[in-house]
Design an enzyme around this catalytic site. Structure first.
Site, PDB file in Angstrom:
ATOM      1  N   ASN A   4       2.956   6.724  -6.626  1.00 22.30           N
ATOM      2  CA  ASN A   4       1.862   5.691  -5.995  1.00 22.30           C
ATOM      3  C   ASN A   4       2.457   5.078  -4.676  1.00 22.30           C
ATOM      4  O   ASN A   4       3.583   4.287  -4.866  1.00 22.30           O
ATOM      5  CB  ASN A   4       1.469   4.720  -6.994  1.00 22.30           C
ATOM      6  N   HIS A   5       1.600   5.209  -3.637  1.00 21.18           N
ATOM      7  CA  HIS A   5       1.694   4.220  -2.458  1.00 21.18           C
ATOM      8  C   HIS A   5       0.850   3.120  -2.746  1.00 21.18           C
ATOM      9  O   HIS A   5      -0.102   3.114  -3.290  1.00 21.18           O
ATOM     10  CB  HIS A   5       1.537   4.984  -1.306  1.00 21.18           C
ATOM     11  N   LEU A   6       1.166   2.059  -1.880  1.00 24.37           N
ATOM     12  CA  LEU A   6       0.339   0.821  -1.818  1.00 24.37           C
ATOM     13  C   LEU A   6      -0.844   1.351  -1.062  1.00 24.37           C
ATOM     14  O   LEU A   6      -0.732   1.746   0.169  1.00 24.37           O
ATOM     15  CB  LEU A   6       1.107  -0.426  -1.460  1.00 24.37           C
ATOM     16  N   SER A   7      -1.954   1.370  -1.555  1.00 27.03           N
ATOM     17  CA  SER A   7      -3.212   1.682  -0.698  1.00 27.03           C
ATOM     18  C   SER A   7      -4.127   0.271  -0.424  1.00 27.03           C
ATOM     19  O   SER A   7      -5.201   0.816   0.098  1.00 27.03           O
ATOM     20  CB  SER A   7      -3.949   2.574  -1.630  1.00 27.03           C
ATOM     21  N   ALA A  16      -0.972   3.470   4.190  1.00 26.89           N
ATOM     22  CA  ALA A  16      -0.272   3.742   2.726  1.00 26.89           C
ATOM     23  C   ALA A  16       1.158   4.058   2.981  1.00 26.89           C
ATOM     24  O   ALA A  16       1.788   4.390   2.412  1.00 26.89           O
ATOM     25  CB  ALA A  16      -1.040   4.746   2.023  1.00 26.89           C
TER      26      ALA A  16
END
Ligand SMILES: CC(C)(COP(=O)(O)OP(=O)(O)OC[C@H]1O[C@@H](n2cnc3c(N)ncnc32)[C@H](O)[C@@H]1OP(=O)(O)O)[C@@H](O)C(=O)NCCC(=O)NCCS
Length: 207
Positions: free
Chosen positions: A82-85, A90
């Protein structure tokens, strides 16, 4: 009574592609119940390679119950993917250091928690399971599905994103099956009751 040994790595004679999964796992963050098997077209020791983005520093767990059937090319995507979206970008600037190192200050990468697969779950070929998903006991995941939401017990789901195809039994029967939890019986009792367990006559089973 002759009962297959749950502690064998390779329970099928002359067939090295299918293993009782708990006996080949080395990662302590992957926990697997008795008799759950994994079949791989090439080599069943590949299983941990199919658990992607699973980093010790995140600590999320993949927990799989007993008597599950996991086909080749099943992929579990874990939280390290997971990246920060929620930001404008991102792009994970912080991991590259230098003046970018503090880019993630006061924020963290999103985590959806552990992935949990119940008992007696059949996961078909080339299924992908996203982070933090819970799959209920007795569920069936159709070939090529991408599972993005929790799957209710004793349902069949398929597609991308996976949707309900059908319930395997009536709601009343599902409640009873979840009370029965046959996978927790002694292995001798399971063995004695196999004719009832493999046939769909639930009236006889609940007698
Ligand atoms: C899910 C599955 C068990 C359903 O089998 P079934 O009970 O005989 O059901 P059917 O073939 O009658 O299909 C029922 C519905 O599901 C749909 N469906 C079946 N497989 C599907 C799939 N992989 N993805 C999406 N939908 C699927 C069918 O199109 C049908 O839709 P409809 O009701 O709109 O007509 C089976 O299709 C499957 O995917 N098995 C997994 C096989 C596998 O990967 N094995 C690996 C080795 S163990």
């Amino acid at each position: 009574m002759s009962i297959p040994d749950k502690d064998q790595k390779l329970p099928l004679p002359n067939y090295e592609r299918l293993c009782f999964l708990k006996n080949i796992i080395t990662n302590p963050n992957i926990i697997v119940g008795d008799y759950t098997y994994y079949d791989d077209f090439e080599d069943c020791s590949n299983f941990e390679k199919n658990v992607k983005y699973h980093f010790d520093f995140i600590g999320d767990k993949l927990i799989i119950g007993k008597f599950c059937m996991i086909a080749s090319d099943v992929v579990f995507i874990m939280n390290g993917a997971n990246h920060l979206s929620s930001g404008v970008t991102a792009y994970p600037f912080a991991i590259f250091g230098g003046d970018w190192a503090k880019a993630m200050q006061d924020t963290s990468y999103p985590s959806k928690g552990d992935t949990i697969v119940g008992n007696d779950v059949w996961i078909g070929h080339h299924v992908t399971i996203m982070p933090g998903i819970t799959i209920g006991d007795g569920a069936i995941i159709a070939t090529n599905a991408t599972v993005t939401k929790d799957v209710a017990p004793y349902t069949v789901v398929g597609g991308n994103p996976a949707q309900l195809i059908k319930k395997r039994f009536s709601d009343e029967q599902i409640v009873k099956l979840l009370e029965l939890r046959w996978w927790n019986w002694d292995i001798e009792k399971i063995t004695q009751n196999l004719p009832l367990l493999v046939k769909g006559d639930l009236d006889l089973l609940f007698r």
